[in-house]
Design an enzyme around this catalytic site. Structure first.
Site: not given
Ligand code: PGA
Length: 240
Positions: A66, A135, A137, A142
């Protein structure tokens, strides 16, 4: 699904070794890559292994999950910049072999279609690296994102904006939209490595790996994939 539980250092090493083995078996591997805090030290191990002469990325292609919509590649918080700093500029991958969605595309919808075609045209992703949001994702998919989704423009939830605001000066500066591979795009990868660290990921890891498979917990779809390896530190695994 293979679940490895160890120290974070063990997970970072074991994950990097899996990727090195994959590249040794198939030098022109197509890697799917992730940003966020989670994979940084695992990427650090890839850099060390490259510098030690254990692996070459000369024939590897990469596709990131992304990119934020509306910020330039040169923005310090762009995922393009993140990948340069944390991996690409330290290894021998040709610059034209690395791909991220273009967050400044004049026509973002068209950019998403082209990105999907580019992945297909490369033969598809051999190994996809994933982190997981609080959450559930994966990528920027999301809760509620259909399992049939492909690369598309997505709206970020408040929880994601707040979580990612630590990289920006303030939450106001976090873009509200992104371009993200879809759930289907991710599920088409031949192998998936999911990493999660820390007590704050324990609840969502339990839901994703042991709870019902539902778009409300996007990562739960991984239960349906035939070749997923999960790397958890003891804290992230504490609710399993
Ligand atoms: P993080 O993010 O590795 O900074 O915890 C993970 C994500 O949001 O996919």
């Amino acid at each position: 699904m293979n679940i490895f539980i160890g120290s974070k250092e063990e997970c970072d090493l074991k994950g990097a070794q899996e990727i090195v083995n994959q590249i040794k078996n198939k030098p022109n591997t197509v890697l799917g890559l992730a940003t966020g805090s989670t994979p940084i030290d695992m990427y650090g191990n890839l850099i060390k292994k490259y510098k030690a002469g254990e692996v070459s990325f000369a024939k590897v292609k990469t596709f990131n999950l992304d990119e934020y919509l509306g910020i330039s590649r040169d923005h310090p918080c762009s995922y393009y910049n993140f990948m340069q700093e944390n991996l690409f500029k330290h290894i021998d991958i040709p610059q034209d072999s690395v791909h991220l969605p273009n967050g400044e595309a004049a026509d973002p919808e068209e950019e998403c279609k082209n990105y999907e075609k580019l992945i297909e045209g490369s033969g598809g992703i051999d190994l996809q690296v994933l982190g997981i949001g609080h959450n559930g994702h994966i990528g920027f998919n999301e809760p509620g994102t259909p399992f049939g989704s492909v690369t598309q423009v997505v709206d970020l939830t408040e929880s994601t904006i707040n979580a990612n605001s630590r990289f920006f000066d303030s939450p106001d500066q976090v873009p509200r939209q992104a371009l993200s591979m879809g759930i289907k795009t991710i599920m088409q990868a031949r192998r998936i490595l999911l990493f999660a660290y820390g007590a704050d990921k324990a609840e969502i890891i339990k839901e994703a790996l042991k709870g019902p498979v539902t778009p409300e917990v996007p990562a739960s779809v991984l239960q349906l994939h035939p070749d997923v390896s999960v790397f958890l530190d003891h804290e992230a695994a504490s609710r399993l």
